[in-house]
Design a protein around this motif. Structure first.
Motif, PDB file in Angstrom:
ATOM      1  N   GLY A   1       0.802  -1.213   0.000  1.00  0.00           N
ATOM      2  CA  GLY A   1       0.000   0.000   0.000  1.00  0.00           C
ATOM      3  C   GLY A   1       0.831   1.257   0.000  1.00  0.00           C
ATOM      4  O   GLY A   1       2.050   1.247   0.176  1.00  0.00           O
ATOM      5  N   LEU A   2       0.166   2.377  -0.208  1.00  0.00           N
ATOM      6  CA  LEU A   2       0.778   3.694  -0.163  1.00  0.00           C
ATOM      7  C   LEU A   2       0.162   4.456   0.999  1.00  0.00           C
ATOM      8  O   LEU A   2      -1.058   4.495   1.143  1.00  0.00           O
ATOM      9  CB  LEU A   2       0.555   4.438  -1.483  1.00  0.00           C
ATOM     10  N   THR A   3       0.997   5.068   1.804  1.00  0.00           N
ATOM     11  CA  THR A   3       0.537   5.807   2.974  1.00  0.00           C
ATOM     12  C   THR A   3       0.468   7.289   2.661  1.00  0.00           C
ATOM     13  O   THR A   3       1.463   7.896   2.243  1.00  0.00           O
ATOM     14  CB  THR A   3       1.497   5.590   4.160  1.00  0.00           C
ATOM     15  N   LEU A   4      -0.704   7.877   2.856  1.00  0.00           N
ATOM     16  CA  LEU A   4      -0.891   9.295   2.570  1.00  0.00           C
ATOM     17  C   LEU A   4      -0.172  10.163   3.597  1.00  0.00           C
ATOM     18  O   LEU A   4      -0.084   9.821   4.778  1.00  0.00           O
ATOM     19  CB  LEU A   4      -2.379   9.659   2.586  1.00  0.00           C
ATOM     20  N   SER A   5       0.336  11.304   3.119  1.00  0.00           N
ATOM     21  CA  SER A   5       0.815  12.338   4.026  1.00  0.00           C
ATOM     22  C   SER A   5      -0.387  13.046   4.644  1.00  0.00           C
ATOM     23  O   SER A   5      -1.515  12.935   4.134  1.00  0.00           O
ATOM     24  CB  SER A   5       1.666  13.355   3.259  1.00  0.00           C
ATOM     25  N   PRO A   6      -0.179  13.799   5.726  1.00  0.00           N
ATOM     26  CA  PRO A   6      -1.310  14.522   6.339  1.00  0.00           C
ATOM     27  C   PRO A   6      -2.027  15.463   5.377  1.00  0.00           C
ATOM     28  O   PRO A   6      -3.235  15.695   5.521  1.00  0.00           O
ATOM     29  CB  PRO A   6      -0.645  15.296   7.480  1.00  0.00           C
ATOM     30  N   ASN A   7      -1.292  15.988   4.382  1.00  0.00           N
ATOM     31  CA  ASN A   7      -1.927  16.922   3.442  1.00  0.00           C
ATOM     32  C   ASN A   7      -2.424  16.238   2.177  1.00  0.00           C
ATOM     33  O   ASN A   7      -2.878  16.891   1.243  1.00  0.00           O
ATOM     34  CB  ASN A   7      -0.960  18.047   3.069  1.00  0.00           C
TER      35      ASN A   7
ATOM     36  N   ALA B   1       1.988  14.085  -1.693  1.00  0.00           N
ATOM     37  CA  ALA B   1       0.810  13.521  -1.019  1.00  0.00           C
ATOM     38  C   ALA B   1       1.062  12.138  -0.439  1.00  0.00           C
ATOM     39  O   ALA B   1       0.283  11.676   0.390  1.00  0.00           O
ATOM     40  CB  ALA B   1      -0.360  13.455  -1.997  1.00  0.00           C
ATOM     41  N   ILE B   2       2.144  11.463  -0.869  1.00  0.00           N
ATOM     42  CA  ILE B   2       2.447  10.108  -0.418  1.00  0.00           C
ATOM     43  C   ILE B   2       3.667  10.145   0.491  1.00  0.00           C
ATOM     44  O   ILE B   2       4.736  10.623   0.103  1.00  0.00           O
ATOM     45  CB  ILE B   2       2.719   9.175  -1.615  1.00  0.00           C
ATOM     46  N   ALA B   3       3.519   9.611   1.691  1.00  0.00           N
ATOM     47  CA  ALA B   3       4.638   9.578   2.627  1.00  0.00           C
ATOM     48  C   ALA B   3       5.567   8.405   2.338  1.00  0.00           C
ATOM     49  O   ALA B   3       6.795   8.561   2.315  1.00  0.00           O
ATOM     50  CB  ALA B   3       4.123   9.490   4.059  1.00  0.00           C
ATOM     51  N   SER B   4       4.980   7.205   2.121  1.00  0.00           N
ATOM     52  CA  SER B   4       5.802   6.021   1.920  1.00  0.00           C
ATOM     53  C   SER B   4       4.943   4.921   1.316  1.00  0.00           C
ATOM     54  O   SER B   4       3.715   5.028   1.226  1.00  0.00           O
ATOM     55  CB  SER B   4       6.402   5.551   3.250  1.00  0.00           C
ATOM     56  N   GLY B   5       5.610   3.851   0.928  1.00  0.00           N
ATOM     57  CA  GLY B   5       4.892   2.689   0.416  1.00  0.00           C
ATOM     58  C   GLY B   5       5.415   2.203  -0.913  1.00  0.00           C
ATOM     59  O   GLY B   5       6.231   2.875  -1.569  1.00  0.00           O
ATOM     60  N   ASN B   6       4.937   1.030  -1.316  1.00  0.00           N
ATOM     61  CA  ASN B   6       5.351   0.389  -2.557  1.00  0.00           C
ATOM     62  C   ASN B   6       4.131   0.040  -3.400  1.00  0.00           C
ATOM     63  O   ASN B   6       3.067  -0.252  -2.871  1.00  0.00           O
ATOM     64  CB  ASN B   6       6.123  -0.908  -2.290  1.00  0.00           C
TER      65      ASN B   6
ATOM     66  N   GLN C   1       8.153   3.185  -5.562  1.00  0.00           N
ATOM     67  CA  GLN C   1       8.504   3.103  -4.144  1.00  0.00           C
ATOM     68  C   GLN C   1       8.691   4.513  -3.600  1.00  0.00           C
ATOM     69  O   GLN C   1       9.377   5.334  -4.222  1.00  0.00           O
ATOM     70  CB  GLN C   1       9.791   2.294  -3.941  1.00  0.00           C
ATOM     71  N   PHE C   2       8.054   4.778  -2.448  1.00  0.00           N
ATOM     72  CA  PHE C   2       8.163   6.079  -1.791  1.00  0.00           C
ATOM     73  C   PHE C   2       8.747   5.894  -0.394  1.00  0.00           C
ATOM     74  O   PHE C   2       8.467   4.900   0.285  1.00  0.00           O
ATOM     75  CB  PHE C   2       6.791   6.745  -1.656  1.00  0.00           C
ATOM     76  N   ALA C   3       9.540   6.871   0.033  1.00  0.00           N
ATOM     77  CA  ALA C   3      10.039   6.906   1.410  1.00  0.00           C
ATOM     78  C   ALA C   3      10.299   8.364   1.769  1.00  0.00           C
ATOM     79  O   ALA C   3      10.879   9.112   0.965  1.00  0.00           O
ATOM     80  CB  ALA C   3      11.328   6.098   1.558  1.00  0.00           C
ATOM     81  N   ASN C   4       9.815   8.766   2.926  1.00  0.00           N
ATOM     82  CA  ASN C   4      10.029  10.140   3.407  1.00  0.00           C
ATOM     83  C   ASN C   4       9.570  11.192   2.400  1.00  0.00           C
ATOM     84  O   ASN C   4      10.265  12.174   2.129  1.00  0.00           O
ATOM     85  CB  ASN C   4      11.504  10.364   3.757  1.00  0.00           C
ATOM     86  N   ASN C   5       8.383  10.953   1.816  1.00  0.00           N
ATOM     87  CA  ASN C   5       7.787  11.888   0.851  1.00  0.00           C
ATOM     88  C   ASN C   5       8.656  12.114  -0.384  1.00  0.00           C
ATOM     89  O   ASN C   5       8.623  13.183  -0.996  1.00  0.00           O
ATOM     90  CB  ASN C   5       7.469  13.239   1.511  1.00  0.00           C
TER      91      ASN C   5
END
Length: 389
Positions: free
Chosen positions: A26-32, A106-111, A174-178
């Motif tokens: 999954g992909l984790t949304l940032s607060p914004n 908009a995405i904090a982290s995830g694959n 892949q996302f990490a640390n926005n």
């Protein structure tokens, strides 16, 4: 009314319209970050959205939606037009002024591993085509009938045959640390073609560069649901034929090849270095080329024909990588031995990324040309047949 059952159906509608990604991390949304499903969007243009939602939207939030070809927008202002009570929830009709944004905002982290599935090129996905081109989605075959080129005055090339594909585009995010940590785009599978060209010249003709013509274009959309985030990919396949020739006198010759090759093309972006690299392998022959050659008016000359399949890829409506696989046939006839020809056939693959592709992340706004990979076989041909060199 489009949103009468908004609260009950919003999530259901999003799930129904999206395919689930292979990777379930999954992909984790940032607060914004905020997801607005397509069924909550009343209108959208390049700088605004009108939505009906239970969410309390604020300037500075980044909207992700599967509306249309998908969109990623930063909200710059919010104007509430109406408020409706639906059960215990408040539904607002809101006009949003927006500007371009990137997914990493908009995405904090995830694959996300996205398997687009074998391309279903057919009438249902057709955008435009020229007469004589017909696609069969089930078999993956695109048939060419009497496609004519005039690369230079006095030269006519008529192309017949087909291109058959079973290509499967895949993507990795892949996302990490926005930030985008990794992005890959590739196609793999089999591409077969039967190219038969007739070359006629009315006299001596200067060798020309290949003239290209788009024979057909298609559009295929997938919306992948990765966690609660829709990732929208549109692939726009184009069948492009090209031909060029030259001769020392008036000639009429026919030549053909039927290559079948495995295709593996791709590009990778490494977020830690900000660099692109190639993932492509040399095409591998799966069957003989079955070359053919004949003439009714021999003479010296050269010719080239190809029918390439170009896959233009868009994420959230923004053009990203372009990958192309090109079956080809090259013919060379010496004026000293005009009844004998050298015939080469095979497949080359390449691709490109144009500057401006930053909808996934700012670091992807880079121009990159994928190195060409190519495999070919050469034959010596006469009217009695062809032999491998």
């Amino acid at each position: 009314m489009r949103h009468t059952l908004l609260v009950l159906t919003a999530l259901t509608g999003l799930l129904a319209g999206c395919s689930t990604a292979n990777q379930n991390a999954g992909l984790t949304l940032s607060p914004n970050g905020v997801v607005i499903p397509a069924d909550q969007v009343d209108a959208a243009d390049t700088s605004s959205l009108t939505v009906q939602t239970e969410k309390d939207l604020q300037a500075g939030q980044v909207v992700i939606s599967d509306e249309g070809d998908g969109l990623v927008r930063r909200i710059t202002s919010v104007q509430t037009q109406s408020i409706t009570q639906v059960g215990t929830q408040v539904v607002r009709k809101v006009y949003l002024k927006t500007e371009d944004a990137s997914l990493e905002e908009a995405i904090a982290s995830g694959n996300a591993d996205l398997d687009f599935g074998t391309l279903q090129i057919g009438d249902a996905s057709l955008v435009q085509s020229v007469p004589g081109v017909q696609a069969e989605a089930i078999t993956g075959k695109i048939t060419l009938k009497n496609v004519t080129f005039t690369p230079v005055q006095g030269v006519t090339i008529t192309l017949n045959g087909s291109v058959t594909q079973s290509l499967d585009p895949t993507f990795r995010l892949q996302f990490a640390n926005n930030k985008v940590r990794l992005f890959e785009a590739g196609i793999a599978g089999t591409l077969s073609s039967e190219l038969k060209a007739s070359v006629t010249t009315t006299g001596k003709a200067t060798l020309s560069m290949a003239t290209e013509q788009t024979l057909a274009s298609y559009s295929l959309k997938r919306a992948f649901l990765v966690g609660a985030v829709p990732v929208v990919v549109v692939i726009e396949p184009r069948l492009v034929a090209g031909a060029g020739a030259g001769a020392d006198k008036a000639i009429t010759v026919n030549a053909g090849v039927a290559p079948s090759l495995s295709v593996n093309l791709g590009a990778r972006y490494d977020g830690s270095t900000g660099q692109w690299s190639s993932l492509s392998n040399q095409p591998a022959f799966k069957a003989s080329l079955n070359p053919s050659f004949s003439y009714s008016a021999p003479g010296g000359g050269q010719g080239q024909v190809y029918a390439k399949l170009v896959l233009d890829v868009k994420f959230y409506g923004v053009v990203g990588p372009s990958l192309e696989a090109k079956p080809f046939a090259n013919l060379s006839i010496s004026a000293n031995t005009p009844t004998q020809a050298s015939l080469a056939g095979g497949l080359s693959g390449t691709g490109a990324l144009k500057a401006g592709f930053k909808v996934l992340g700012k670091g992807l706004d880079t121009q990159y040309a994928l190195p060409t990979v190519s495999s070919s076989q050469t034959f010596t041909c006469s009217s009695s047949g062809c032999s491998t060199n």
